[in-house]
Design an enzyme around this catalytic site. Structure first.
Site, PDB file in Angstrom:
ATOM      1  N   ASP A  84      56.841   1.147 -71.978  1.00 54.05           N
ATOM      2  CA  ASP A  84      57.550   0.210 -72.865  1.00 54.05           C
ATOM      3  C   ASP A  84      57.629  -1.122 -72.129  1.00 54.05           C
ATOM      4  OD1 ASP A  84      59.330  -0.928 -74.845  1.00 54.05           O
ATOM      5  OD2 ASP A  84      60.010   1.095 -75.317  1.00 54.05           O
ATOM      6  N   ASP A  89      58.531  14.860 -66.377  1.00 58.30           N
ATOM      7  CA  ASP A  89      57.263  14.309 -66.863  1.00 58.30           C
ATOM      8  C   ASP A  89      57.454  13.721 -68.259  1.00 58.30           C
ATOM      9  OD1 ASP A  89      54.547  13.871 -67.409  1.00 58.30           O
ATOM     10  OD2 ASP A  89      54.153  15.988 -67.867  1.00 58.30           O
ATOM     11  N   ARG A  99      50.218  27.604 -67.997  1.00 60.97           N
ATOM     12  CA  ARG A  99      50.007  28.928 -68.587  1.00 60.97           C
ATOM     13  C   ARG A  99      49.473  29.985 -67.639  1.00 60.97           C
ATOM     14  NH1 ARG A  99      47.002  25.916 -73.322  1.00 60.97           N
ATOM     15  NH2 ARG A  99      46.764  24.537 -71.523  1.00 60.97           N
ATOM     16  N   LYS A 159      56.506  10.342 -68.979  1.00 52.90           N
ATOM     17  CA  LYS A 159      55.434   9.351 -69.196  1.00 52.90           C
ATOM     18  C   LYS A 159      55.912   8.094 -69.928  1.00 52.90           C
ATOM     19  CE  LYS A 159      51.658  12.781 -69.384  1.00 52.90           C
ATOM     20  NZ  LYS A 159      52.368  14.054 -69.443  1.00 52.90           N
ATOM     21  N   LYS A 205      58.147  21.500 -63.433  1.00 49.43           N
ATOM     22  CA  LYS A 205      57.907  20.306 -64.242  1.00 49.43           C
ATOM     23  C   LYS A 205      58.583  20.490 -65.593  1.00 49.43           C
ATOM     24  CE  LYS A 205      53.824  19.160 -66.420  1.00 49.43           C
ATOM     25  NZ  LYS A 205      54.076  18.631 -67.768  1.00 49.43           N
ATOM     26  N   THR A 255      43.777  12.881 -70.080  1.00 50.89           N
ATOM     27  CA  THR A 255      42.537  13.667 -70.110  1.00 50.89           C
ATOM     28  C   THR A 255      42.066  13.893 -71.546  1.00 50.89           C
ATOM     29  OG1 THR A 255      43.999  15.540 -69.760  1.00 50.89           O
ATOM     30  CG2 THR A 255      42.645  14.881 -67.914  1.00 50.89           C
TER      31      THR A 255
HETATM   32  O1  C5P Z   1      49.090  25.370 -69.091  1.00 49.41           O
HETATM   33  P1  C5P Z   1      48.398  24.337 -68.240  1.00 49.41           P
HETATM   34  O2  C5P Z   1      48.213  24.785 -66.799  1.00 49.41           O
HETATM   35  O3  C5P Z   1      47.121  23.807 -68.858  1.00 49.41           O
HETATM   36  O4  C5P Z   1      49.451  23.133 -68.193  1.00 49.41           O
HETATM   37  C1  C5P Z   1      49.159  21.919 -67.563  1.00 49.41           C
HETATM   38  C2  C5P Z   1      50.345  21.004 -67.658  1.00 49.41           C
HETATM   39  O5  C5P Z   1      49.967  19.741 -67.141  1.00 49.41           O
HETATM   40  C3  C5P Z   1      50.860  20.749 -69.077  1.00 49.41           C
HETATM   41  O6  C5P Z   1      52.274  20.545 -68.998  1.00 49.41           O
HETATM   42  C4  C5P Z   1      50.134  19.482 -69.476  1.00 49.41           C
HETATM   43  O7  C5P Z   1      50.867  18.730 -70.428  1.00 49.41           O
HETATM   44  C5  C5P Z   1      50.082  18.734 -68.143  1.00 49.41           C
HETATM   45  N1  C5P Z   1      49.027  17.724 -68.056  1.00 49.41           N
HETATM   46  C6  C5P Z   1      47.685  18.021 -68.197  1.00 49.41           C
HETATM   47  N2  C5P Z   1      46.738  17.028 -68.089  1.00 49.41           N
HETATM   48  C7  C5P Z   1      47.112  15.762 -67.851  1.00 49.41           C
HETATM   49  C8  C5P Z   1      48.462  15.455 -67.701  1.00 49.41           C
HETATM   50  C9  C5P Z   1      49.407  16.466 -67.805  1.00 49.41           C
HETATM   51  O8  C5P Z   1      47.330  19.162 -68.407  1.00 49.41           O
HETATM   52  N3  C5P Z   1      46.198  14.835 -67.719  1.00 49.41           N
END
Ligand code: C5P
Length: 235
Positions: A64, A59, A211, A61, A32, A119
């Site tokens: 517009d 990604d 992460r 998003k 991603k 979220t």
């Molecule tokens: O590091 P982590 O596993 O928390 O990363 C989750 C990824 O998913 C990040 O790139 C975050 O921006 C994305 N994301 C999220 N929740 C959402 C939409 C996207 O954590 N509702």
């Protein structure tokens, strides 16, 4: 497209993302690319990662007016990504325009999914800032249904919502789910987290993992663990 693990490559530069991807000598993970890397490194980073053989979820998003989103999506479709997204709050005409823009001259197109409510938005902020007074779960499911009505392929949602989305929008309507942590791992800023195995049980089609893989001592081992837990295979 089958079930898969998508690695969120939330890096700030081309050098960092390639240092990370170079660790993978045997597999080509689905990655991603989000706003940070795209705005830092530009569309060329997408072409380069593609040229290395990775599937890509871009990604960005989009949100517009329909005409602007249609034209922007036409540009993104030329980058040959597999999956991209927009905000369902842009409404059905915007989502339909996005689909039109994505369609390439040969008739193919990347898959398109919608973000429902972020979220980071909770009931209180939704009511105070957006003047939406319905329960947030109802709003999320309504946005998913509108994305389905517009012809989109799925939504980004919590694994905890994946079953409800499939029940309302069909088994083929994709659920792409972030918020994944290994059992015993630190949740960090994610509020409601789920393990890869639990996401599989809940019906997620794709898990997005950042992460837990990128910051692991051994990212390749962490990726393999995610894959085996999510796909239900022995490591
Ligand atoms: O590091 P982590 O596993 O928390 O990363 C989750 C990824 O998913 C990040 O790139 C975050 O921006 C994305 N994301 C999220 N929740 C959402 C939409 C996207 O954590 N509702």
């Amino acid at each position: 497209m089958g079930k898969d693990v998508i690695i969120a490559c939330d890096f700030a530069s081309e050098a960092e993302v390639f240092r990370f991807l170079d660790l993978f000598t045997e597999e080509k993970p689905f990655v991603k690319i989000g706003m940070e890397l795209y705005y830092a490194a530009g569309p060329q980073i997408v072409r380069e990662i593609r040229a290395r053989g990775h599937k890509i979820f871009l990604d960005l998003k989009l949100h517009d007016i329909p005409n602007t989103v249609k034209k922007a999506m036409a540009v993104l479709s030329e980058l040959d990504v597999d999956l991209c997204d927009l905000h369902a709050a842009g409404t059905v005409p915007m989502m339909q325009a996005a689909l039109e823009g994505l369609r390439r001259p040969d008739g193919s197109r990347p898959m398109l999914i919608a973000v429902t409510q972020l979220t980071s938005t909770d009931q209180k902020t939704m009511e105070e800032d957006l003047l939406i007074e319905r329960p947030i779960d109802e709003v999320v499911m309504h946005y998913a249904a509108r994305a389905k009505a517009a012809g989109l392929d799925g939504v980004v949602c919590s694994p905890l919502e994946a079953g409800k989305v499939h029940a309302a929008c069909g088994a083929d309507f994709l659920t792409i789910t972030p918020g994944i942590r290994f059992a015993g791992g630190a949740a960090g800023d994610q509020k409601r987290v789920t393990t890869p195995a639990m996401a599989r049980e809940l019906g997620s089609d794709y898990i997005v993992v950042g992460r837990s893989i990128t910051a692991a001592a051994d990212p390749v081992a962490a990726y393999r663990r995610c894959l085996s837990e999510f796909l239900g295979k022995e490591a």
